[in-house]
Design a protein around this motif. Structure first.
Motif, PDB file in Angstrom:
ATOM      1  N   ILE A  41      -3.671  15.681  25.319  1.00  0.00           N
ATOM      2  CA  ILE A  41      -4.591  15.595  26.450  1.00  0.00           C
ATOM      3  C   ILE A  41      -4.135  14.532  27.439  1.00  0.00           C
ATOM      4  O   ILE A  41      -4.225  14.704  28.667  1.00  0.00           O
ATOM      5  N   GLU A  42      -3.600  13.421  26.900  1.00  0.00           N
ATOM      6  CA  GLU A  42      -3.163  12.325  27.759  1.00  0.00           C
ATOM      7  C   GLU A  42      -1.928  12.673  28.592  1.00  0.00           C
ATOM      8  O   GLU A  42      -1.609  11.964  29.547  1.00  0.00           O
ATOM      9  N   LEU A  43      -1.237  13.759  28.248  1.00  0.00           N
ATOM     10  CA  LEU A  43      -0.145  14.234  29.109  1.00  0.00           C
ATOM     11  C   LEU A  43      -0.653  14.531  30.519  1.00  0.00           C
ATOM     12  O   LEU A  43       0.113  14.488  31.486  1.00  0.00           O
ATOM     13  N   THR A  52       4.916  14.373  33.085  1.00  0.00           N
ATOM     14  CA  THR A  52       4.636  15.765  32.714  1.00  0.00           C
ATOM     15  C   THR A  52       4.938  16.704  33.875  1.00  0.00           C
ATOM     16  O   THR A  52       5.560  17.763  33.700  1.00  0.00           O
ATOM     17  N   LEU A  53       4.509  16.325  35.074  1.00  0.00           N
ATOM     18  CA  LEU A  53       4.768  17.152  36.257  1.00  0.00           C
ATOM     19  C   LEU A  53       6.260  17.264  36.540  1.00  0.00           C
ATOM     20  O   LEU A  53       6.765  18.369  36.803  1.00  0.00           O
ATOM     21  N   VAL A 110      11.918  10.847  30.309  1.00  0.00           N
ATOM     22  CA  VAL A 110      10.882  10.454  31.262  1.00  0.00           C
ATOM     23  C   VAL A 110       9.574  10.013  30.608  1.00  0.00           C
ATOM     24  O   VAL A 110       8.780   9.307  31.243  1.00  0.00           O
ATOM     25  N   PHE A 111       9.333  10.393  29.352  1.00  0.00           N
ATOM     26  CA  PHE A 111       8.058  10.069  28.722  1.00  0.00           C
ATOM     27  C   PHE A 111       8.125   8.715  28.016  1.00  0.00           C
ATOM     28  O   PHE A 111       9.165   8.332  27.500  1.00  0.00           O
ATOM     29  N   VAL A 124       5.520  14.718  21.950  1.00  0.00           N
ATOM     30  CA  VAL A 124       4.626  15.763  22.453  1.00  0.00           C
ATOM     31  C   VAL A 124       4.997  16.126  23.889  1.00  0.00           C
ATOM     32  O   VAL A 124       4.887  17.299  24.293  1.00  0.00           O
ATOM     33  N   GLY A 125       5.474  15.157  24.664  1.00  0.00           N
ATOM     34  CA  GLY A 125       5.897  15.449  26.034  1.00  0.00           C
ATOM     35  C   GLY A 125       7.116  16.343  26.071  1.00  0.00           C
ATOM     36  O   GLY A 125       7.177  17.301  26.853  1.00  0.00           O
ATOM     37  N   MET A 126       8.090  16.037  25.218  1.00  0.00           N
ATOM     38  CA  MET A 126       9.285  16.882  25.159  1.00  0.00           C
ATOM     39  C   MET A 126       8.930  18.263  24.627  1.00  0.00           C
ATOM     40  O   MET A 126       9.473  19.276  25.075  1.00  0.00           O
TER      41      MET A 126
END
Length: 625
Positions: free
Chosen positions: A347-349, A359-360, A483-484, A491-493
Motif C-alpha cells: 500500500i505504501e508504494l 513506483t511511478l 530506485v526503491f 515489493v517495489g521491484m
C-alpha cells in the motif's frame, strides 16, 4: 535492533542541528545531502566507536573510523591523515580505474545474471501447436487455436506477473537474496524439462506456468542483488548484465530453432528443453556468492555485512566506509518509512510520497518496454517474416539475425549506462525506435515479388533492435532495482517486474488478433505511435539515477513530481530547442539537483563553488556504494 536504530536516529538529528535536514518526502530544493556532513570530527569518531560496540565490530573500530572520515567527505580523502598509503591508492583507483574490482563481485553478478537466459530462450514457440492438434490459424482466421497458442506462449509471463513477482518479497525476507535465487532457479530448471516432456497443450501450459513462478521471483531479485553488491560508479553496467543474458537467451532460443530445424517432430521439445542449461550453474553456484550486505544490515547482522563487503570491495577500508555510510543513510530512511509488513509495504508504494515517485518512475520504464514493441518482434518474428514472403527456413534465419543484433548491440550500454545515463539513453533511443518501426511497416508496400521487399523489412527490424538493445533493453530492470528504498525494494521491484511481464503476456495473447485486424503495417504503425507516447512519459516522470548511491536516491525521489515535471517543461525543453534546433552553442541548462559537500570545522574540503548558483557542489570524485 529497532531501539538502537531509533537512538542513533536521534543522535544524527542532534549532530546535524546546524544544517537543515532535507525532507525525504518533499525535497523542494532538490538538494542531495551526505548524512555525515556537518558532524564535528570528534563526534563522528565517537559515534563510530559506539556503533562498532553495538554491532559487535569492536576489533575494527580504527578501521571503521577511517572509513567514516572518508565517507564524510569522499572528495577530500587525500586530507585524511589517518589513512595509510595503500588505502589512499585504493581510493584513487576507484576514480582512475573504476573497473578494478574484486573477482568475487564480477563472479556474483555474472553467475546470477546467467539465469536471465532462461527468460529469453523461453519466448513464444510456434512449432508445438501442430504436435498437439491446435495449429495456429493466424494466416486465415484468428479463432480459438490462435488464442490457445497465445495463452500457452504467454503462460510464463502470466504466472510471473500474478504469482512469481509477488512471492519475491516474503521469499527475500525469510531466505535472503541467495536463497530466493536458488529456489527460483530450481523452478526454472525442472519446469523447462517438464515442458519438453509434455504430452498435451494443457500439460505444456502448466509447466510453463511453473516456469513463470521461478522467472518472476528471480527477475525481481537478481537485479536487486546485483545493485546492492555493486559500487555506484559501475552499478548500471553490472546490473544490466541481467538484460545482457536475457538478450543472449533470446539469441540462444533462435539458435536452437535453427539447430533443430531438421530434427522432425521433436524439434520444439529440444528447443524448450535446452533452456535448462543456464539454470544449472545458477543452482550449483549461488551459495558460493556473498550475500547482499544490505540484506544483512536490514536484519541487523552487521558483522556478516562487513564480511560480505570485504569480499565485494578491494580493501577493508572501502568495506568499512560503505558499511557505515549505508548505516547512516538507512537511519534517515527509517524516519520516513517506519515499520511495516508485506501488505502495508504494498500500500505504501502508492501512499508514501518518496516511494510513490519511485513506483511511478519504475512503472513508466517498465510499461515503456512493452509499448516500444520489442516483444511482438521477439515473440512473433518468424510469423512476421513469413508474412513478408520468406519460407520457413529463411524466416528462422532472419529471426536468428534479429536475436544476434539484439545481443550484440546491448554491449555498448555497459559503457554508456553509467556515463550517458539511464534517462538520456531512453530519450535518445525511443525516437529512433519509432521511425524504424514505421520504416519496417511501410516496406510492406514494396511489391512482394521484389527482392527489396524482405530485405528492407529485415533491415528496419534489425535497426529497431540495434536502437532498443542499448536503451530500453537494459535500463528498466537496472533502474527499477535501484530506485526503491531498502525497506520497499523487494515489493517495489516485484511491482515493477509484474507490470512488465503482465503486459508482455497481454501482447503475446493479443498480437495474433491485432495482426489480423490491423495488418503488419498497421501493427507496426500502432507501436510506433506508442513509442512517442512512452517518450513523453519518460521525459516527464523519470529522474536520472546514474552515479548516485542507492541511499542518495532517497533525496532524488524526494523531489516532488510537480517540481520535476515543471523543470523538464520550463528548463530542459527550451534548452534542447535552443541548443539542438537553433544551434545556440551558448545555451546553458540550469541543473535541477544540487549536490552538497560536507561542512567541516577545519574547512579542508576540496569543493568548488558554482559561479551561477553560489551553491557548494562536489568535484568529480569517487562515489561509494
Amino acid at each position: 535492533m529497532a531501539e538502537k536504530n531509533q537512538s542513533k536516529g536521534d543522535e544524527f538529528q542532534t549532530e546535524r542541528g546546524r544544517r537543515q535536514s532535507v525532507n525525504l518526502n518533499n525535497n523542494v530544493t532538490a538538494r542531495i545531502e551526505n548524512p555525515l556532513a556537518g558532524i564535528p570530527r570528534h563526534t563522528l569518531l565517537h559515534n563510530v566507536e559506539e556503533f562498532a560496540r553495538d554491532v559487535n565490530l569492536s576489533e575494527h573500530i580504527p578501521l571503521l573510523q577511517r572509513g567514516a572520515l572518508v565517507a564524510q567527505n569522499p572528495a577530500g580523502f587525500e586530507h585524511v591523515s589517518e589513512l595509510e598509503g595503500s588505502e589512499r591508492e585504493a581510493l584513487r583507483n576507484e576514480v582512475l580505474h573504476k573497473w578494478r574490482q574484486p573477482k568475487a563481485l564480477y563472479a556474483t553478478v555474472v553467475l546470477c545474471s546467467v539465469g536471465a537466459a532462461v527468460q529469453g530462450s523461453n519466448g513464444a514457440n510456434l512449432s508445438w501447436p501442430d504436435a498437439f492438434g491446435v495449429p495456429d490459424e493466424l494466416s486465415t482466421d484468428p479463432g480459438i487455436n490462435s488464442w490457445i497458442v497465445g495463452i500457452v506462449n504467454a503462460a510464463p509471463y502470466i504466472a510471473s506477473a500474478l504469482i512469481g513477482c509477488w512471492l519475491s518479497d516474503p521469499a527475500n525476507y525469510y531466505l535472503g537474496r541467495r536463497g530466493t535465487i536458488f529456489i527460483s532457479a530450481i523452478f526454472c530448471l525442472l519446469s523447462v524439462i517438464g515442458s519438453a516432456c509434455s504430452q498435451s497443450w494443457p500439460q505444456l501450459f502448466v509447466t510453463r506456468l511453473l516456469l513463470g513462478v521461478g522467472m518472476g521471483c528471480k527477475a525481481s531479485t537478481v537485479p536487486i542483488y546485483s545493485a546492492e553488491n555493486a559500487p555506484a560508479s559501475i552499478r548500471g553496467a553490472l546490473v544490466m548484465c541481467w538484460q545482457m543474458w536475457t538478450a543472449f537467451g533470446i539469441f540462444l532460443g533462435f539458435s536452437a530453432n535453427l539447430a533443430v530445424y531438421n530434427t522432425g517432430a521433436i524439434s520444439w521439445r529440444l528447443q524448450l528443453g535446452s533452456a535448462f542449461i543456464p539454470a544449472v550453474p545458477l543452482v550449483l553456484g549461488v551459495y558460493f556468492c556473498p550475500e547482499s550486505p544490505r540484506w544483512y544490515i536490514k536484519k541487523g547482522r552487521y558483522a556478516d555485512a562487513f564480511k560480505s563487503l570485504c569480499r565485494l570491495r578491494n580493501t577493508p577500508l572501502q568495506a568499512a566506509r560503505d558499511l557505515y555510510y549505508i548505516h547512516a543513510e538507512l537511519i534517515e530512511e527509517a524516519e520516513i518509512i517506519g515499520q511495516s509488513n508485506y501488505f502495508t509495504r504494498f500500500i505504501e508504494l502508492f501512499t508514501i510520497p518518496r516511494v510513490r515517485r519511485a513506483t511511478l518512475a519504475s512503472w513508466t520504464v517498465m510499461i515503456a518496454q512493452q509499448m516500444c514493441g520489442i516483444n511482438i518482434v521477439a515473440f512473433y518474428s518468424s510469423t512476421i517474416f513469413v508474412l513478408s514472403g520468406a519460407n520457413a527456413f529463411h524466416a528462422l534465419l532472419a529471426s536468428w539475425g534479429f536475436g544476434a543484433v539484439n545481443f550484440v548491440f546491448a554491449w555498448p550500454a555497459i559503457w554508456t549506462i553509467d556515463t550517458f545515463g539511464r534517462r538520456n539513453l531512453l530519450l535518445f533511443t525511443f525516437p529512433q525506435m519509432a521511425w524504424t518501426l514505421l520504416g519496417a511497416g511501410f516496406c510492406y508496400f514494396i511489391p512482394s515479388d521484389s527482392t527489396a521487399h524482405l530485405g528492407m523489412i529485415a533491415f528496419f527490424v534489425f535497426l529497431f533492435a540495434a536502437f532498443y538493445s542499448p536503451g530500453e533493453g537494459p535500463v528498466p530492470f537496472t533502474y527499477s532495482a535501484e530506485v526503491f528504498p531498502l525497506s520497499h525494494r523487494e515489493v517495489g521491484m516485484g511491482w515493477a517486474v509484474a507490470t512488465c511481464l503482465f503486459y508482455a503476456a497481454i501482447l503475446s495473447i493479443t498480437f495474433p488478433a491485432l495482426l489480423k485486424a490491423f495488418g503488419v503495417t498497421g501493427a507496426f504503425g500502432f507501436y510506433a505511435g506508442l513509442n512517442v507516447v512512452a517518450l513523453v512519459m519518460i521525459f516527464l516522470f523519470v529522474p536520472e539515477t546514474k552515479q548516485r548511491t542507492l541511499e542518495e536516491l532517497d533525496y532524488v525521489f524526494a523531489v516532488p513530481t510537480s517540481t520535476h515535471v515543471h523543470y523538464q517543461i520550463t528548463k530542459t525543453l527550451p534548452y534542447w530547442f535552443k541548443r539542438y534546433v537553433c544551434f545556440q552553442k551558448s545555451a546553458t541548462l540550469e541543473p535541477l539537483y544540487h549536490f552538497d559537500e560536507p561542512i567541516e570545522e577545519d574547512e579542508t574540503s576540496s569543493s568548488r563553488v558554482s559561479e551561477n548558483e553560489k551553491t557548494v557542489v562536489p568535484d568529480p570524485a569517487v562515489v561509494t556504494t
